[in-house]
Design an enzyme around this catalytic site. Structure first.
Site: not given
Ligand code: NOJ
Length: 532
Positions: A207, A280
């Site tokens: 993440d 991500e």
């Molecule tokens: C990316 C995640 O996919 C999202 O759902 C989340 O709110 C943010 N990162 C913060 O962790």
């Protein structure tokens, strides 16, 4: 654990060609009838995913969490939240998935903890200047926040605590950012990695992978394009592709972040079975995305370029060629994704209704033909649209902080069977945590199974067809010019054509292997085909 695993052949790791299905736990399947999905619910539905034809599942967080951001606010990285089950349930899920031949990718949230995490609670108690505060980004500032950074979820990225100090949170105030320049932080996450690797996790989705390190000065962001100082998918979507590299982002994509992934690469390499990392990282260009997948770093990075592009043959073509060039330059493996739990579902992005669905299936078919691996988001195989969730049911912190609708509309629980909510989502009558639209009766898994014309049957057929050539057709494609409204390329013996225009286009000769809609001598608007 085996070093130098004999099965491992560089370049043939399972993840390079895998189709991975994203599960958002609270909305996938409810095992205990409390209206919220859970880990036993997921386990019970794994045979469905095996039959769908995916290779792996990525499961959004189910760690102990106050659920302020539905699990992306972790209070304990070494346990499962009681809302979702127990560690024993997670072990069962891993075991069952592996029996079925499915890999499991765990979601790792290293940029921030929950404010309920023991470290943050200790930091609050210990006060300014303490080693406990040094695990986060606490700063003094006399007149307002220490800099002009905005939270991705709206409002300032700083919150003041009782003794006057401020802490940084690039997301919600319940998600304090860790200070990755403090070695204790890195060491803790190596423990987290090993904990889940030892339990059998096949990989991690990381993440906010581009956010861990901030420019050390924490200087102000220079705001461009008349935008706010926040930076995320929603902002980038408004910026034309060519301009995206111009943004000043001292909070994202700093060079030092790559040292973290080099260390993690080393940790994973000590395990057998080609364990993997997927980033991500909402970076500004294909080149900056590719830096995360250099040979000694992560295995993959989500390629969000297509998901941000409008319905346009020229934009899609630019995404394909730009992605392949950038990944090839680092000897990396490309990924493709059209939907996830943070963006409007692609049927709706492409206009909704029959047109949106036709376009969504066509884009999916093209994505599945490309070299590399593909990510699907739960419910897209049913053709689900974004739901306009009534304000009283919205829970997204983005909505709570900005008053804008946010992401709840792509997180509505999956309809499995039956004529009324919860459509087999769980064993208890009545609506789940976000109400399902009653029209979903026609879109349940049970309603679509056995109907050869359904979206579900299309996905099953496309995944089966992909399996027969995706791993053997090589990673080279040749782009073809079939007109301004057409995306076309050849990959080995297969020619892929997508018509983004309003008029039918002539097709090259070939036998139809797969099509997203009816195809004759010409290819209708909003349709894609694989020809052999
Ligand atoms: C990316 C995640 O996919 C999202 O759902 C989340 O709110 C943010 N990162 C913060 O962790």
């Amino acid at each position: 654990m085996v070093l130098n695993d004999p099965i491992h052949v560089h370049g043939q790791e399972w993840w390079r060609h895998a189709v991975t299905y994203q599960i958002y736990p609270r909305s996938f399947a409810d095992g205990n009838g409390d209206g919220v999905g859970d880990v036993p619910g997921i386990t019970s539905r794994l045979p469905y995913l095996r039959d769908l034809g995916v290779d792996a599942v990525w499961i959004s967080p189910s760690y102990t969490s106050p659920q302020k951001d539905h699990g992306y606010d972790v209070a304990d990285y070494f346990d499962i939240d009681p809302l979702f089950g127990t560690l024993g349930d997670a072990d069962e899920l891993l075991e069952r998935a592996h029996e079925l031949g499915l890999k499991v990718i765990v979601d790792l949230v290293p940029n921030h903890t929950s404010s309920d995490h023991a470290w943050f609670q200790a930091a609050l108690a210990a006060g300014p200047g303490s080693p406990e505060r040094a695990r986060y980004l606490f700063r003094d500032s006399e007149d307002g926040p220490p800099n002009n950074w905005m939270s991705v979820f709206g409002g300032p990225a700083w919150t003041q605590v009782e003794d006057g100090q401020w802490y940084l949170h690039l997301f919600d105030s319940s998600q304090p950012d860790l200070d990755w320049r403090n070695p204790e932080v890195g060491d803790m996450f190596v423990d987290v990695l090993r904990f889940w690797l030892d339990r059998g996790a096949d990989g991690f989705r990381v993440d906010v992978a581009h956010g861990l390190l901030k420019e050390e000065s924490l200087r102000d962001q220079v705001v461009e394009h008349g935008k706010t100082a926040s930076s995320d998918a929603r902002d980038l979507a408004d910026v034309p592709l060519v301009e995206r590299t111009e943004r000043d982002e001292p909070m994202w994509d700093q060079p030092e972040v790559h040292d973290v992934y080099r260390r993690w690469h080393e940790v994973l390499s000590k395990y057998d079975g080609d364990r993997m990392l997927v980033a991500e990282a909402w970076t500004q260009s294909p080149e900056s995305m590719a830096r995360y997948i250099r040979e000694d770093e992560m295995s993959q990075a989500f390629n969000f370029a297509w998901l941000l592009a409008p319905w346009s043959a020229s934009e899609f073509t630019e995404v394909i060629t730009g992605t392949l060039a950038a990944t090839e330059a680092v000897h990396g493996s490309p990924t493709w994704v059209l939907s996830n739990h943070d963006v409007d579902r692609h049927v709706s992005r492409y206009g909704g209704g029959a047109t949106g669905l036709a376009r969504a299936k066509a884009a999916t078919l093209v994505m599945l033909a490309l070299p590399g691996s593909a990510y699907l988001y739960q419910g897209e195989e049913l053709g689900l649209e974004q739901v306009d969730v009534a304000p009283e049911f919205r829970q997204d912190p983005f909505w709570l902080r900005t008053g804008e609708p946010g992401r709840d509309g792509c997180r509505v629980p999956i309809p499995w069977s039956g004529d009324e909510p919860p459509f087999g989502f769980g064993p208890t009558a009545g609506q789940p945590w976000i109400p399902q639209p009653t029209e979903w009766a026609a879109l349940t898994v049970a309603a679509q199974e056995g109907d050869p014309g359904s979206t579900l049957s299309f996905y099953r057929a496309a995944l089966a067809a992909r399996r027969t050539f995706a791993t053997t057709s090589g990673d080279e494609i040749e782009m073809l010019d079939l007109g301004a409204d057409v995306v076309a390329f050849r990959r080995d013996a297969v020619t892929v054509v997508l018509n983004c225009g309003a008029e039918p286009v002539d097709l090259p000769a070939g036998e139809v292997l797969m099509a997203s809609g009816a195809v004759g001598a010409t290819l209708p608007a909003d349709t894609a085909v694989w020809l052999q």
